[in-house]
Design a protein around this motif. Structure first.
Motif, PDB file in Angstrom:
ATOM      1  N   LEU A 251       2.149   9.883  -5.386  1.00 59.76           N
ATOM      2  CA  LEU A 251       3.149  10.990  -4.940  1.00 59.76           C
ATOM      3  C   LEU A 251       3.754  11.330  -6.468  1.00 59.76           C
ATOM      4  CD1 LEU A 251       4.346  10.735  -1.651  1.00 59.76           C
ATOM      5  CD2 LEU A 251       2.509  11.979  -2.256  1.00 59.76           C
ATOM      6  N   MET A 252       4.441  10.351  -6.855  1.00 58.59           N
ATOM      7  CA  MET A 252       5.215  10.675  -8.207  1.00 58.59           C
ATOM      8  C   MET A 252       4.495  11.090  -9.286  1.00 58.59           C
ATOM      9  SD  MET A 252       7.647   7.455  -7.963  1.00 58.59           S
ATOM     10  CE  MET A 252       9.001   7.932  -9.447  1.00 58.59           C
ATOM     11  N   ARG A 253       3.007  10.792  -9.498  1.00 57.93           N
ATOM     12  CA  ARG A 253       2.081  11.528 -10.250  1.00 57.93           C
ATOM     13  C   ARG A 253       1.867  12.782  -9.839  1.00 57.93           C
ATOM     14  NH1 ARG A 253      -2.810   8.374 -10.741  1.00 57.93           N
ATOM     15  NH2 ARG A 253      -3.316  10.011 -12.426  1.00 57.93           N
ATOM     16  N   GLY A 254       2.132  13.115  -8.910  1.00 52.76           N
ATOM     17  CA  GLY A 254       1.900  14.799  -8.397  1.00 52.76           C
ATOM     18  C   GLY A 254       0.416  14.687  -7.830  1.00 52.76           C
ATOM     19  N   LEU A 255      -0.150  13.578  -7.374  1.00 53.99           N
ATOM     20  CA  LEU A 255      -1.470  13.616  -6.809  1.00 53.99           C
ATOM     21  C   LEU A 255      -1.448  14.112  -5.476  1.00 53.99           C
ATOM     22  CD1 LEU A 255      -3.237  10.368  -7.777  1.00 53.99           C
ATOM     23  CD2 LEU A 255      -3.062  12.546  -9.078  1.00 53.99           C
ATOM     24  N   PRO A 256      -2.266  15.141  -5.071  1.00 53.45           N
ATOM     25  CA  PRO A 256      -2.429  15.803  -3.747  1.00 53.45           C
ATOM     26  C   PRO A 256      -3.112  14.495  -2.945  1.00 53.45           C
ATOM     27  CG  PRO A 256      -4.462  16.466  -5.389  1.00 53.45           C
ATOM     28  CD  PRO A 256      -3.443  15.733  -5.957  1.00 53.45           C
TER      29      PRO A 256
ATOM     30  N   ARG B 180       1.072  -1.104   0.126  1.00 52.61           N
ATOM     31  CA  ARG B 180      -0.078  -0.063   0.062  1.00 52.61           C
ATOM     32  C   ARG B 180       0.959   1.115   0.000  1.00 52.61           C
ATOM     33  NH1 ARG B 180      -4.981   1.337  -1.357  1.00 52.61           N
ATOM     34  NH2 ARG B 180      -5.967  -0.176  -0.020  1.00 52.61           N
ATOM     35  N   GLU B 181       2.092   1.272   0.898  1.00 54.11           N
ATOM     36  CA  GLU B 181       2.845   2.426   0.947  1.00 54.11           C
ATOM     37  C   GLU B 181       3.495   2.661  -0.246  1.00 54.11           C
ATOM     38  OE1 GLU B 181       3.915   1.785   5.384  1.00 54.11           O
ATOM     39  OE2 GLU B 181       5.434   1.313   3.975  1.00 54.11           O
ATOM     40  N   THR B 182       3.841   1.536  -1.137  1.00 51.25           N
ATOM     41  CA  THR B 182       4.627   1.599  -2.505  1.00 51.25           C
ATOM     42  C   THR B 182       3.560   2.282  -3.497  1.00 51.25           C
ATOM     43  OG1 THR B 182       5.602  -0.242  -2.079  1.00 51.25           O
ATOM     44  CG2 THR B 182       5.593   0.387  -4.410  1.00 51.25           C
TER      45      THR B 182
ATOM     46  N   ASN C  85      -1.366   9.133   7.726  1.00 50.61           N
ATOM     47  CA  ASN C  85      -0.627   8.024   8.281  1.00 50.61           C
ATOM     48  C   ASN C  85       0.336   6.929   7.620  1.00 50.61           C
ATOM     49  OD1 ASN C  85      -1.949   8.554  10.634  1.00 50.61           O
ATOM     50  ND2 ASN C  85      -3.527   7.189  10.313  1.00 50.61           N
ATOM     51  N   HIS C  86      -0.035   6.827   6.186  1.00 48.69           N
ATOM     52  CA  HIS C  86       0.824   6.002   5.226  1.00 48.69           C
ATOM     53  C   HIS C  86       2.036   6.986   4.811  1.00 48.69           C
ATOM     54  CE1 HIS C  86      -1.248   2.405   4.718  1.00 48.69           C
ATOM     55  NE2 HIS C  86      -2.373   2.763   4.238  1.00 48.69           N
ATOM     56  N   LEU C  87       1.669   8.357   4.583  1.00 48.79           N
ATOM     57  CA  LEU C  87       2.845   9.253   4.414  1.00 48.79           C
ATOM     58  C   LEU C  87       3.931   9.310   5.274  1.00 48.79           C
ATOM     59  CD1 LEU C  87       0.656  12.035   2.440  1.00 48.79           C
ATOM     60  CD2 LEU C  87       2.268  10.364   1.365  1.00 48.79           C
ATOM     61  N   GLN C  88       3.333   9.284   6.550  1.00 48.11           N
ATOM     62  CA  GLN C  88       4.396   9.407   7.795  1.00 48.11           C
ATOM     63  C   GLN C  88       5.249   8.214   7.778  1.00 48.11           C
ATOM     64  OE1 GLN C  88       5.097  12.173   9.543  1.00 48.11           O
ATOM     65  NE2 GLN C  88       3.264  13.263   8.114  1.00 48.11           N
TER      66      GLN C  88
ATOM     67  N   ILE D 231       5.948   6.247   5.109  1.00 50.18           N
ATOM     68  CA  ILE D 231       6.909   6.405   4.153  1.00 50.18           C
ATOM     69  C   ILE D 231       7.981   7.248   4.397  1.00 50.18           C
ATOM     70  CG2 ILE D 231       7.213   7.349   1.677  1.00 50.18           C
ATOM     71  CD1 ILE D 231       4.314   6.398   1.299  1.00 50.18           C
ATOM     72  N   TYR D 232       7.766   8.314   5.061  1.00 53.39           N
ATOM     73  CA  TYR D 232       8.766   9.336   5.386  1.00 53.39           C
ATOM     74  C   TYR D 232       9.769   8.736   6.253  1.00 53.39           C
ATOM     75  CZ  TYR D 232       5.628  13.114   3.365  1.00 53.39           C
ATOM     76  OH  TYR D 232       4.761  13.347   2.625  1.00 53.39           O
ATOM     77  N   ALA D 233       9.241   8.221   7.288  1.00 55.11           N
ATOM     78  CA  ALA D 233      10.156   7.299   8.294  1.00 55.11           C
ATOM     79  C   ALA D 233      10.892   6.322   7.726  1.00 55.11           C
ATOM     80  CB  ALA D 233       9.238   6.849   9.459  1.00 55.11           C
ATOM     81  N   LYS D 234      10.589   5.415   6.690  1.00 49.40           N
ATOM     82  CA  LYS D 234      11.511   4.491   6.236  1.00 49.40           C
ATOM     83  C   LYS D 234      12.237   4.988   5.119  1.00 49.40           C
ATOM     84  CE  LYS D 234       7.468   1.073   6.708  1.00 49.40           C
ATOM     85  NZ  LYS D 234       6.762  -0.178   5.867  1.00 49.40           N
ATOM     86  N   LEU D 235      11.753   6.191   4.789  1.00 50.54           N
ATOM     87  CA  LEU D 235      13.007   6.723   3.665  1.00 50.54           C
ATOM     88  C   LEU D 235      13.954   7.664   4.372  1.00 50.54           C
ATOM     89  CD1 LEU D 235      10.503   7.247   0.632  1.00 50.54           C
ATOM     90  CD2 LEU D 235      12.170   5.336   0.885  1.00 50.54           C
ATOM     91  N   GLU D 236      13.543   7.992   5.515  1.00 46.60           N
ATOM     92  CA  GLU D 236      14.288   8.824   6.499  1.00 46.60           C
ATOM     93  C   GLU D 236      14.486  10.098   5.804  1.00 46.60           C
ATOM     94  OE1 GLU D 236      18.411   7.109   6.697  1.00 46.60           O
ATOM     95  OE2 GLU D 236      17.675   5.186   7.834  1.00 46.60           O
ATOM     96  N   VAL D 237      13.230  10.808   5.535  1.00 50.07           N
ATOM     97  CA  VAL D 237      12.958  11.904   5.304  1.00 50.07           C
ATOM     98  C   VAL D 237      11.973  12.683   6.149  1.00 50.07           C
ATOM     99  CG1 VAL D 237      13.793  11.639   2.848  1.00 50.07           C
ATOM    100  CG2 VAL D 237      11.316  11.310   3.275  1.00 50.07           C
ATOM    101  N   ASP D 238      11.509  13.750   5.945  1.00 50.07           N
ATOM    102  CA  ASP D 238      10.482  14.350   6.735  1.00 50.07           C
ATOM    103  C   ASP D 238       9.469  15.192   5.813  1.00 50.07           C
ATOM    104  OD1 ASP D 238      12.024  16.547   5.932  1.00 50.07           O
ATOM    105  OD2 ASP D 238      12.750  17.250   7.922  1.00 50.07           O
ATOM    106  N   ASN D 239       9.451  15.051   4.410  1.00 51.87           N
ATOM    107  CA  ASN D 239       8.414  15.800   3.581  1.00 51.87           C
ATOM    108  C   ASN D 239       8.343  15.078   2.112  1.00 51.87           C
ATOM    109  OD1 ASN D 239      10.450  17.156   1.612  1.00 51.87           O
ATOM    110  ND2 ASN D 239      11.194  17.936   3.561  1.00 51.87           N
ATOM    111  N   ARG D 240       7.460  15.565   1.590  1.00 51.07           N
ATOM    112  CA  ARG D 240       6.940  15.137   0.204  1.00 51.07           C
ATOM    113  C   ARG D 240       8.143  14.935  -0.699  1.00 51.07           C
ATOM    114  NH1 ARG D 240       1.420  14.526  -2.598  1.00 51.07           N
ATOM    115  NH2 ARG D 240       0.775  14.873  -0.258  1.00 51.07           N
ATOM    116  N   THR D 241       8.593  16.179  -0.823  1.00 49.62           N
ATOM    117  CA  THR D 241       9.639  16.399  -1.744  1.00 49.62           C
ATOM    118  C   THR D 241      10.975  15.619  -1.631  1.00 49.62           C
ATOM    119  OG1 THR D 241       8.924  18.721  -2.264  1.00 49.62           O
ATOM    120  CG2 THR D 241      11.187  18.248  -2.919  1.00 49.62           C
ATOM    121  N   ALA D 242      11.327  15.393  -0.481  1.00 46.72           N
ATOM    122  CA  ALA D 242      12.420  14.737  -0.064  1.00 46.72           C
ATOM    123  C   ALA D 242      12.221  13.156  -0.212  1.00 46.72           C
ATOM    124  CB  ALA D 242      12.716  15.042   1.429  1.00 46.72           C
TER     125      ALA D 242
END
Length: 252
Positions: free
Chosen positions: A204-209, A196-198, A226-229, A231-242
């Motif tokens: 996100l890569m399509r630019g969907l809000p 689901r996170e994938t 919740n899924h975005l948070q 994803i950020y944690a697993k990728l070791e980033v803190d925002n969508r762009t990163a």
């Protein structure tokens, strides 16, 4: 002007939600077939590809094992005899066509193609649309019934599904590419994303809000967050762009 009924739109919405619910690359065409059958109220559905050399390749079906009994090399040899072949394959007709749009039912039932391949599967009426799907090339989606022919409303609903078929296949390819990317040698491998996170990362890569991701995945906006948070944690980033930079392997 053709007017779709409320029930048509309800089935269409359920089918679209089903398309985007899971974008597993290995089963994407089984899911698209199920969505097509749901939207059109068909008994069976399938996707087949035609490569530049003219060879037929089976991509997926609903039910999944429905067409496994077919000998596809033999079917490919007979396919040019299908009444819809000239319009959809040779002329590239982009609108959904019924077999009955081209020939009387009695003539189709008298063909060797029907006797050898469709009659054993209890297929009498077909509605087929051709579309181009990279990297698969020319693809057909066929929905089938045994007794009742398709209507103009069925044709319109199938046409409305085509851009969703194309978008879902593109997203499934993104999922495949993301899985194949190796992590940088200097960094430890990140924790693996769930399916689901994938999918959400692909959106996100399509630019969907967030709101649109919520709609296409048929989940609440809070669940998207919740899924975005995660994803950020697993990728070791803190925002969508990163997160997108990390997924694409570029500097943020």
């Amino acid at each position: 002007m053709l007017r779709l009924r409320t029930t048509d739109f309800l089935r269409l919405n359920r089918a679209i939600a089903l398309i985007y619910a899971e974008l597993e690359p290995d089963t994407i065409f089984d899911r698209l077939s199920e969505a097509a059958a749901l939207a059109i109220r068909a008994e069976t559905a399938c996707f087949d590809g035609l490569d530049p050399s003219g060879r037929i390749g089976h991509l997926g079906a609903y039910p999944e094992a429905m067409f496994s009994v077919l000998n596809f090399p033999d079917l490919a040899a007979h396919l040019p005899l299908h009444p819809l072949f000239p319009a959809i394959i040779e002329q590239g007709w982009a609108q959904p066509l019924r077999t009955s749009d081209v020939v009387p039912l009695s003539r189709f039932l008298a063909t060797a193609l029907h006797a050898e391949f469709y009659r054993p599967l209890a297929i009498t009426h077909q509605l087929v649309v051709g579309l181009h799907l990279a990297p698969y090339g020319q693809v057909t989606c066929a929905v089938n019934r045994s007794r009742r022919d398709f209507t103009a409303a069925d044709q319109a609903v199938l046409q409305l599904l085509v851009p969703h078929f194309q978008a879902a296949v593109r997203l499934s390819q993104t999922v495949r590419e993301l899985r194949q990317q190796a992590p940088p040698a200097a960094k430890p491998a990140p924790r693996e994303l769930t399916p689901r996170e994938t999918v959400i990362l692909g959106h996100l890569m399509r630019g969907l809000p967030d709101k649109e991701i919520s709609r296409v995945c048929n989940i609440s906006p809070r669940t998207v967050q919740n899924h975005l948070q995660n994803i950020y944690a697993k990728l070791e980033v803190d925002n969508r762009t990163a997160a997108l930079c990390r997924a694409l392997g570029v500097a943020g």
